[in-house]
Scaffold this motif. Structure first.
Motif, PDB file in Angstrom:
ATOM      1  N   ALA A  95       0.817  -1.211   0.000  1.00 53.89           N
ATOM      2  CA  ALA A  95       0.000   0.000   0.000  1.00 53.89           C
ATOM      3  C   ALA A  95       0.849   1.258   0.000  1.00 53.89           C
ATOM      4  O   ALA A  95       0.343   2.346  -0.277  1.00 53.89           O
ATOM      5  N   ASN A  96       2.149   1.127   0.294  1.00 51.06           N
ATOM      6  CA  ASN A  96       3.038   2.282   0.348  1.00 51.06           C
ATOM      7  C   ASN A  96       3.921   2.425  -0.890  1.00 51.06           C
ATOM      8  O   ASN A  96       4.816   3.277  -0.921  1.00 51.06           O
ATOM      9  N   VAL A  97       3.686   1.597  -1.905  1.00 50.01           N
ATOM     10  CA  VAL A  97       4.527   1.625  -3.103  1.00 50.01           C
ATOM     11  C   VAL A  97       4.193   2.841  -3.962  1.00 50.01           C
ATOM     12  O   VAL A  97       3.032   3.127  -4.235  1.00 50.01           O
ATOM     13  N   GLY A  98       5.238   3.558  -4.385  1.00 49.83           N
ATOM     14  CA  GLY A  98       5.070   4.643  -5.344  1.00 49.83           C
ATOM     15  C   GLY A  98       5.338   4.108  -6.737  1.00 49.83           C
ATOM     16  O   GLY A  98       4.638   3.232  -7.225  1.00 49.83           O
ATOM     17  N   PHE A  99       6.378   4.592  -7.394  1.00 45.55           N
ATOM     18  CA  PHE A  99       6.752   4.066  -8.702  1.00 45.55           C
ATOM     19  C   PHE A  99       7.669   2.862  -8.529  1.00 45.55           C
ATOM     20  O   PHE A  99       8.445   2.772  -7.577  1.00 45.55           O
ATOM     21  N   THR A 122      -3.235  -3.756   1.761  1.00 44.10           N
ATOM     22  CA  THR A 122      -2.361  -3.607   2.933  1.00 44.10           C
ATOM     23  C   THR A 122      -1.624  -4.897   3.244  1.00 44.10           C
ATOM     24  O   THR A 122      -1.143  -5.098   4.351  1.00 44.10           O
ATOM     25  N   THR A 123      -1.521  -5.787   2.262  1.00 41.90           N
ATOM     26  CA  THR A 123      -0.830  -7.059   2.493  1.00 41.90           C
ATOM     27  C   THR A 123       0.663  -6.842   2.490  1.00 41.90           C
ATOM     28  O   THR A 123       1.220  -6.316   1.542  1.00 41.90           O
ATOM     29  N   ASN A 124       1.339  -7.247   3.540  1.00 40.80           N
ATOM     30  CA  ASN A 124       2.776  -7.128   3.616  1.00 40.80           C
ATOM     31  C   ASN A 124       3.418  -8.219   2.791  1.00 40.80           C
ATOM     32  O   ASN A 124       2.805  -9.258   2.552  1.00 40.80           O
ATOM     33  N   PRO A 125       4.684  -8.052   2.330  1.00 40.77           N
ATOM     34  CA  PRO A 125       5.357  -9.066   1.537  1.00 40.77           C
ATOM     35  C   PRO A 125       5.577 -10.340   2.334  1.00 40.77           C
ATOM     36  O   PRO A 125       5.719 -10.316   3.535  1.00 40.77           O
ATOM     37  N   VAL A 175       0.565  -4.103  -7.820  1.00 39.07           N
ATOM     38  CA  VAL A 175       0.725  -3.194  -6.686  1.00 39.07           C
ATOM     39  C   VAL A 175       0.070  -1.869  -6.940  1.00 39.07           C
ATOM     40  O   VAL A 175      -0.033  -1.031  -6.060  1.00 39.07           O
ATOM     41  N   GLY A 176      -0.416  -1.630  -8.163  1.00 39.04           N
ATOM     42  CA  GLY A 176      -1.147  -0.398  -8.445  1.00 39.04           C
ATOM     43  C   GLY A 176      -2.493  -0.384  -7.750  1.00 39.04           C
ATOM     44  O   GLY A 176      -3.117   0.665  -7.607  1.00 39.04           O
ATOM     45  N   GLN A 177      -2.969  -1.548  -7.296  1.00 40.09           N
ATOM     46  CA  GLN A 177      -4.240  -1.620  -6.582  1.00 40.09           C
ATOM     47  C   GLN A 177      -3.942  -1.587  -5.090  1.00 40.09           C
ATOM     48  O   GLN A 177      -3.172  -2.392  -4.566  1.00 40.09           O
TER      49      GLN A 177
END
Length: 226
Positions: free
Chosen positions: A91-95, A223-226, A218-220
């Motif tokens: 949920a915190n991923v940018g590019f 909140t699932t962690n890796p 990951v564009g969606q």
């Protein structure tokens, strides 16, 4: 996008590379004599071609004198992932970006330098924390010797604009020519490696090194962690 990689810095460094063992070298033979003989034969063939006007085929069609350099992505820099506030969660991923594939070929013979051409397929992503639809990625290509000493390195930029509503973009970079000088006629492509990678932060490199991954969507926001 087609690139030309200028490896001026590699000229002097590569000329000092240790030659690969001569294919003709055997027990009891003088390596220096064998090398001089091969160089004399190569010079003789070159003079004959010039005298007879023998026009050679384009480089891609030449038969190599030996193996090509090994071309690969550097594992620690094969992916680029931005995290908001340095928190590793999807949920915190940018590019983001990933090197999906590399194809390469080379050509050399006689005393000629090694000419490498390559194509790199990149997959770029726009995560839920990405700001805007445009991002300029940076990646590098490096030539190393077999001891992993960097002989030359060059950085390129890939400006990407994501279409409205899209979170994936594929980009193919074509590197038209990487010229690697050879110390002697016996120096083969196996003395060198060509490495590709994103410019990443130490945190990104550690994330890659530890083998952590997110699903490609990951564009969606989730909140699932890796």
């Amino acid at each position: 996008m087609r690139r030309q990689m200028l490896l001026a810095a590699a000229v002097l460094a590569a000329l000092t590379a240790v030659p690969a063992t001569s294919y003709a070298q055997g027990r009891g033979r003088d390596p220096e004599a064998e090398q001089r003989k091969q160089q004399e034969e190569a010079a003789k063939k070159r003079r004959q071609r010039e005298e007879w006007g023998d026009v050679q085929a384009p480089l891609p069609q030449l038969r190599n004198a030996g193996p090509c350099p090994f071309v690969k992505s550097l594992y620690d820099a094969a992916r680029y992932i931005e995290f908001k506030d340095n928190r590793e969660a999807s949920a915190n991923v940018g590019f983001s970006g990933e090197i999906q594939g590399i194809s390469a070929g080379c050509a050399y013979k006689d005393e000629q330098p090694i000419e490498v051409t390559m194509e790199v397929l990149f997959e770029m992503g726009k995560g839920p924390q990405a700001e805007g639809r445009s991002k300029t990625y940076r990646y590098w290509i490096a030539v190393t010797d077999r001891n992993r000493t960097v002989l030359a390195k060059e950085t390129f930029e890939i400006p990407v604009t994501f279409p409205e509503g899209e979170d994936r973009v594929y980009v193919t970079e074509k590197i038209g020519s990487i010229t690697i000088p050879r110390a002697a006629i016996t120096t083969s492509g196996s003395n060198f490696e060509v490495l590709v990678g994103f410019e990443v932060t130490p945190q990104m490199a550690a994330f890659n090194r530890e083998g952590k991954r997110f699903r490609l969507n990951v564009g969606q926001a989730n909140t699932t962690n890796p």
